[in-house]
Design an enzyme around this catalytic site. Sequence first.
Site, PDB file in Angstrom:
ATOM      1  N   GLU A 166       0.802  -1.228   0.000  1.00 33.39           N
ATOM      2  CA  GLU A 166       0.000   0.000   0.000  1.00 33.39           C
ATOM      3  C   GLU A 166       0.836   1.279   0.000  1.00 33.39           C
ATOM      4  OE1 GLU A 166      -2.706  -0.410   3.315  1.00 33.39           O
ATOM      5  OE2 GLU A 166      -3.789  -2.048   2.365  1.00 33.39           O
ATOM      6  N   GLU A 357      -5.527  -8.551   0.593  1.00 34.63           N
ATOM      7  CA  GLU A 357      -6.217  -8.278   1.867  1.00 34.63           C
ATOM      8  C   GLU A 357      -7.675  -7.960   1.567  1.00 34.63           C
ATOM      9  OE1 GLU A 357      -4.602  -5.052   4.244  1.00 34.63           O
ATOM     10  OE2 GLU A 357      -2.557  -5.755   3.879  1.00 34.63           O
TER      11      GLU A 357
END
Length: 452
Positions: A166, A357
């Site tokens: 991320e 995720e």
Amino acid sequence: MASYKFPDDFLWGVATSSQQIEGGRHEAGRSESIWDRFASIAGNIDDGSNPDVTCDHYNRYREDIRLMSDLGVDSYRFSVSWPRIIPEGIGAVNEKGLDFYDSLVDELLENNIKPFLTLYHWDLPQILQDKGGWANRDIAKSFIDYTQAVVNRLGDRVKMWSTHNEPWCITTLGYEEGHHAPGLKNPAEALRVAHHLMLSHGWAIDVIRRASDKSEVGIVHNYCPAYPHSDSPEDHDAVRWFDGFFNRWYLEPLYNGSYPLDAIEDRVRAGHLESSELPFVEDGDMDIISSPTDFLGLNYYSRTIMKKDNSGKAVAVPAAPKEELTDMGWEVFPKGLYDSLINVNEKYQPKKIYIAENGAAFSYDADKNGEITDSRRIAYFRDHLMNAQKAIKAGVPLAGYYAWSLLDNFEWGFGFEKRFGLYAVDPDTQNRTAKKSASWYSGTITSNSVED
Ligand code: IFM
């Protein structure tokens, strides 16, 4: 009742990260990370906690791997703590720090669980932050030394590698808005940070491939799809702005070798850049950043709805009534996962995608029988998986799904109050208790399908 069947070779997994579960703050020569420092400053962590112990996974990894075995997962996505491996940031490799991951990987393989290793999930050695952190171009070189150390030791057994987790969060939450370590608020510097992250990603690909034969290498992006509040051109432009700032700023360099021009212009208008020349880009950088990868990891949690306010600023609109939000305040919007997969596949055609995720924070206490019936988490997983399966049917090369997270853990600036785990963790005893969602997920893995 319809059944949503997944391909036979679909990979089922769970995900965690080092700083969120390991603890072992001072074990075997580990140095301070930026999150240790950030958490030590009063007011930075909502519940006043720190990540010194978290789930004590450093000492309990064997037990945690047994939990993974109970679930029946094929793969485990975890990250390595950089301050364990090169405690001084530069120079000597701490073999004792590597020993932990060596044993973790062996134990996973003995249990037929494929390790999926993320090199950077936010725990930078503080000593490198003191030199400017990701805003300093030299850090990309330090990242390569760190990558080399990890891949030299584990590359014979680890065959799935992600460079960063991320980059948007590292950049914007850490350097632009200050919610995350290192807690800075400097938008101009943040663009430099994003560039150095992506550059280090590009350099690392080659290092990993050379030292780890037949590896898959990629990066994990938290994709957030944006939808317009109304059909007005202004609201559509707000969507364009958000997508440029959040998604395309990372995905276009990765797949097209250039930053999105419209988003550059947005940054110029906002005063974060003096002109559309990007002063931090050096010759050859964009070729390195766009080196071919084997997969794209997508993290999906929710969507955003965008509009222009009266002053013409793009702003997010509160999306849903409270009962449709998770404890993070994020709307539950499973179709957003389908839309994201379709969009990313159409625009960038990654060779393969993993949902690296997906999950939800919902707090449930144990009932009088000690059971934790987390029905909303089960519904969340089920509905998102149905959308994932539909995307596969529509031609998206989705190869696996990692539930976030194995354990309730240290949720960054929120501390321990936001619970994403399939297993609850008692902070006093460190006992793990399977929630109902754990047995539901295990059943899903066994049947390789979800039922609506
Ligand atoms: O806990 C985080 C994780 O570290 C990164 N992705 C989002 C999760 C939930 O906020």
